[in-house]
Motif scaffolding. Structure first.
Motif, short mmCIF file in Angstrom:
data_model
loop_
_atom_site.label_atom_id
_atom_site.label_comp_id
_atom_site.label_asym_id
_atom_site.label_seq_id
_atom_site.Cartn_x
_atom_site.Cartn_y
_atom_site.Cartn_z
N ALA A 168 -15.57 17.10 -5.12
CA ALA A 168 -16.93 16.55 -5.00
C ALA A 168 -17.95 17.67 -4.75
N GLN A 169 -17.60 18.62 -3.90
CA GLN A 169 -18.50 19.75 -3.63
C GLN A 169 -18.79 20.53 -4.91
N ARG A 170 -17.74 20.80 -5.68
CA ARG A 170 -17.93 21.54 -6.93
C ARG A 170 -18.78 20.73 -7.91
N GLY A 171 -18.56 19.42 -7.97
CA GLY A 171 -19.35 18.59 -8.88
C GLY A 171 -20.82 18.55 -8.51
N LEU A 172 -21.12 18.42 -7.22
CA LEU A 172 -22.52 18.40 -6.79
C LEU A 172 -23.20 19.73 -7.06
N LEU A 173 -22.51 20.82 -6.79
CA LEU A 173 -23.09 22.14 -7.06
C LEU A 173 -23.35 22.32 -8.55
N THR A 174 -22.41 21.91 -9.38
CA THR A 174 -22.58 22.06 -10.83
C THR A 174 -23.74 21.23 -11.33
N ALA A 175 -23.88 20.01 -10.83
CA ALA A 175 -25.00 19.16 -11.25
C ALA A 175 -26.33 19.85 -10.97
N PHE A 176 -26.45 20.46 -9.81
CA PHE A 176 -27.69 21.17 -9.46
C PHE A 176 -27.90 22.38 -10.36
N LEU A 177 -26.82 23.13 -10.62
CA LEU A 177 -26.93 24.34 -11.44
C LEU A 177 -27.20 24.03 -12.91
N VAL A 178 -26.86 22.84 -13.37
CA VAL A 178 -27.17 22.44 -14.74
C VAL A 178 -28.61 21.97 -14.86
N VAL A 179 -29.04 21.10 -13.96
CA VAL A 179 -30.37 20.50 -14.05
C VAL A 179 -31.47 21.55 -13.86
N LEU A 180 -31.25 22.48 -12.94
CA LEU A 180 -32.30 23.45 -12.59
C LEU A 180 -32.79 24.24 -13.80
N PRO A 181 -31.91 24.83 -14.63
CA PRO A 181 -32.43 25.53 -15.81
C PRO A 181 -32.63 24.63 -17.03
N PRO A 208 0.80 -1.23 0.00
CA PRO A 208 0.00 0.00 0.00
C PRO A 208 0.83 1.28 0.00
N GLY A 209 2.14 1.17 -0.25
CA GLY A 209 3.01 2.33 -0.10
C GLY A 209 2.63 3.50 -0.98
N SER A 210 2.21 3.26 -2.22
CA SER A 210 1.85 4.36 -3.11
C SER A 210 0.60 5.09 -2.64
N TYR A 211 -0.35 4.35 -2.06
CA TYR A 211 -1.54 5.01 -1.50
C TYR A 211 -1.17 5.86 -0.29
N GLY A 212 -0.24 5.35 0.53
CA GLY A 212 0.22 6.14 1.66
C GLY A 212 0.87 7.44 1.22
N GLU A 213 1.66 7.36 0.14
CA GLU A 213 2.30 8.57 -0.38
C GLU A 213 1.28 9.52 -0.99
N ALA A 214 0.28 8.98 -1.67
CA ALA A 214 -0.74 9.82 -2.30
C ALA A 214 -1.59 10.55 -1.26
N LEU A 215 -1.85 9.89 -0.13
CA LEU A 215 -2.72 10.48 0.89
C LEU A 215 -1.94 11.13 2.03
N ASP A 216 -0.63 11.17 1.91
CA ASP A 216 0.20 11.73 2.98
C ASP A 216 -0.13 13.21 3.19
N GLY A 217 -0.37 13.58 4.43
CA GLY A 217 -0.66 14.96 4.77
C GLY A 217 -2.12 15.35 4.60
N GLY A 218 -2.91 14.50 4.00
CA GLY A 218 -4.34 14.78 3.84
C GLY A 218 -4.68 15.77 2.74
N PHE A 219 -3.67 16.24 1.98
CA PHE A 219 -3.95 17.26 0.97
C PHE A 219 -4.80 16.70 -0.17
N PHE A 220 -4.46 15.49 -0.64
CA PHE A 220 -5.23 14.91 -1.74
C PHE A 220 -6.65 14.56 -1.29
N ALA A 221 -6.81 14.09 -0.06
CA ALA A 221 -8.14 13.80 0.46
C ALA A 221 -8.99 15.06 0.52
N ASP A 222 -8.39 16.17 0.98
CA ASP A 222 -9.11 17.45 1.00
C ASP A 222 -9.49 17.89 -0.41
#
Length: 575
Positions: A379-392, A359-373
């Motif tokens: 995800a927040q931007r995607g959900l907002l965009t989905a709402f803003l597209v469907v509504l009109p 699992p070393g590469s996953y540990g490096e990818a998630l190190d510091g929590g920056f990629f998780a953030d």
């Protein structure tokens, strides 16, 4: 199409493909009112920035001569030629999807489901991840690259043209499944009389496919072709990551060249290059639109399922070919996954088949929590965009189907949606940057920009679905326009959900908009991957882990709601 083929096409019976119902509804003003929110977002996010770029290209430094200067630039001419190559590849991808869908008619249901899963999953994978994966597969070093490990004397994959093969295969791998999905449903719903009559004329399978089936399915393919053309016109991150820096000039596209040289070119020439890029994409879209001489969908009609006896008579060779294609399309995912489960050092020095898993590469990818953030922010931007597209998009699509707009007005608005759907973000970036300034980095502002870019495609998809609602459902409640719209939208709910999911996935995978409008604030997951790709050789394991995590979210969406999404994407295709 030859004269004999044209006669064969005209002689075959067809069902009426006109809009299933036309009604005055609550009048033309009500229809225009439903279009107003979508028109406002498109005007603010697309039309006004586009007009500003055109004005800058004509009145900026150098004036109209900026176009001459840009065209005389050898690098620009080469990049525009490369854009044309990508646009030509789009119909090739759709043709391959049609061929595989035709082949799948002769395989059993289990083989068909496996083939569908293998082909459609790449469509929700980001071009960034596709570029990383195919660069790993085709690495020139035989100790690292899968293909060159099989060829002790690799000539094909180390010459000057090898990168075109790599990138072209990555694009075909990613987008063929979308065309396959649409054509598979379209072929399953072709009237049996169509093929029976063509057989009576003595047409063989290939001639029937070329002369009758392909023309009959062209309206079905319109939106699929438009999506692939949009991907081809906006190709950016696939080239940026998939091609090593030493060979990128050989495959540079206009959008990528614009991003690199916009400050050197100056405002006028940079705007002129963006306009030329736009004209190239729009010209192809208009060619597709010109070919659509009749309304795309028609009312849904039940199809006759294939009998179990007929399914059991499927010949062995279509199953064998389908199995080979399934394995071929699944192989890049296997390479990505196995590379992600290797230690960073092992992934940088040896091929995925040599061991060193962990699992070393996953540990490096998630190190510091920056990629998780960054994943959460994306995800927040995607959900907002989905709402803003469907509504009109929902009321706008309804206004283009069962409302009282004149025929010419409906066609004009639909044509505008087709043109706006293929606009490259580069033609909008500079005016939006000047107008929005420091607010560009906010989730709301970037969500609105994404929504404006995705709205035209959403309207087209929903228009197709709403036009397929059967006549009784459309007529129910026409005394009250609102209740009629509610009924139509309810019957078209799968398409509404599909537009929302598609918007989320496209934003989730986006690099271009974030790079043009939010760089260097790499708070989005694709931008984090892009930064790591600068050190590709030493960060291959980390990139594979990040790519796997990025692919997992849309893959889960596809797994959980696959049937619903398939129905939504193909609702409204020609029956």
């Amino acid at each position: 199409m030859g004269r004999d083929d044209a006669f064969l096409f005209e002689a075959a019976p067809y069902h009426d493909t006109r809009t299933p119902v036309k009604s005055a509804g609550r009048g033309r003003w009500e229809a225009w009112r439903r279009l107003l929110p979508a028109a406002g977002l498109a005007a603010a996010g697309l039309l006004v920035p586009l007009a500003a770029t055109v004005v800058t290209s004509l009145a900026g430094d150098g004036g109209p001569a900026a176009y001459r200067d840009v065209v005389n630039d050898e690098q620009v001419r080469t990049a525009l030629l490369h854009n044309a190559v990508w646009l030509v590849l789009a119909p090739v991808v759709c043709a391959l999807g049609l061929g595989l869908a035709w082949l799948a008619r002769g395989v059993g249901p289990r083989s068909r489901r496996l083939l569908l899963a293998a082909l459609t999953l790449p469509a929700v994978t980001s071009p960034l991840t596709a570029g990383v994966t195919f660069r790993i597969i085709f690495a020139p070093d035989p100790g690292l690259g899968t293909v060159n490990a099989l060829l002790p004397e690799p000539v094909l994959f180390t010459g000057p043209g090898w990168i075109w093969l790599v990138l072209g295969l990555a694009f075909v791998w990613q987008w063929t499944g979308l065309a396959f999905l649409v054509f598979q449903v379209g072929l399953a719903n072709l009237p049996e009389d169509l093929l029976r009559v063509t057989g009576a004329f003595g047409a063989g399978p290939l001639r029937r496919l070329r002369a009758v089936v392909a023309p009959a399915l062209f309206p079905t393919a319109a939106v699929a072709l438009l999506i692939v053309l949009t991907a081809a016109a906006r190709v950016f991150d696939l080239v940026l990551v998939g091609a090593p820096g030493s060979v990128q000039p050989e495959v540079d596209v206009a959008g990528l060249l614009w991003w690199r040289r916009r400050t050197v070119l100056g405002d006028g020439r940079a705007a002129a290059l963006a306009v030329l890029l736009t004209v190239t994409a729009v010209a192809v879209a208009l060619a597709v639109l010109w070919r659509l001489r009749q309304d795309w969908p028609q009312a849904e009609r039940p199809r006759r399922p294939r009998s179990p006896a007929a399914a059991g008579r499927a010949r062995w060779w279509p199953r064998a070919v389908a199995g080979a294609v399934t394995a071929l399309w699944a192989f890049p995912f296997a390479v990505l996954l196995l590379t992600s489960f290797r230690s960073p050092d092992a992934a940088a020095t040896s091929g995925w088949w040599t061991g060193g898993y962990g699992p070393g590469s996953y540990g490096e990818a998630l190190d510091g929590g920056f990629f998780a953030d960054a994943l959460w922010a994306t995800a927040q931007r995607g959900l907002l965009t989905a709402f803003l597209v469907v509504l009109p998009a929902v009321p706008a699509a309804y206004a283009l189907t069962h409302e009282a707009l004149p025929r010419r007005a409906r066609r004009a608005v639909t044509a505008a949606a087709v043109v706006l759907a293929v606009l490259p973000p580069q033609v909008l970036a500079a005016p939006l940057g000047r107008a929005l300034g420091g607010s560009l980095g906010s989730t709301l502002v970037l969500g609105l920009v994404h929504a404006a870019l995705l709205l035209p495609l959403g309207v087209l998809l929903l228009r197709n679905a709403f036009m397929s609602v059967p006549r009784p459902a459309a007529l129910d409640g026409f005394a009250d326009g609102r209740s009629a719209m509610t009924r139509v939208v309810r019957d078209g709910a799968p398409a509404v959900a599909t537009v929302a999911v598609l918007s989320f996935v496209l934003v989730w995978n986006d690099v271009v908009v974030s790079l043009l409008l939010n760089w260097p604030a790499a708070d989005q997951a694709p931008l984090t991957m892009l930064q790591a790709s600068r050190y590709f050789t030493t960060s291959a394991g980390e990139l594979a882990a990040q790519g796997t995590l990025m692919t997992a979210v849309p893959a889960v969406l596809l797994l959980v709601a696959g049937r619903w999404l398939v129905r939504g994407l193909t609702q409204g295709i020609r029956r």
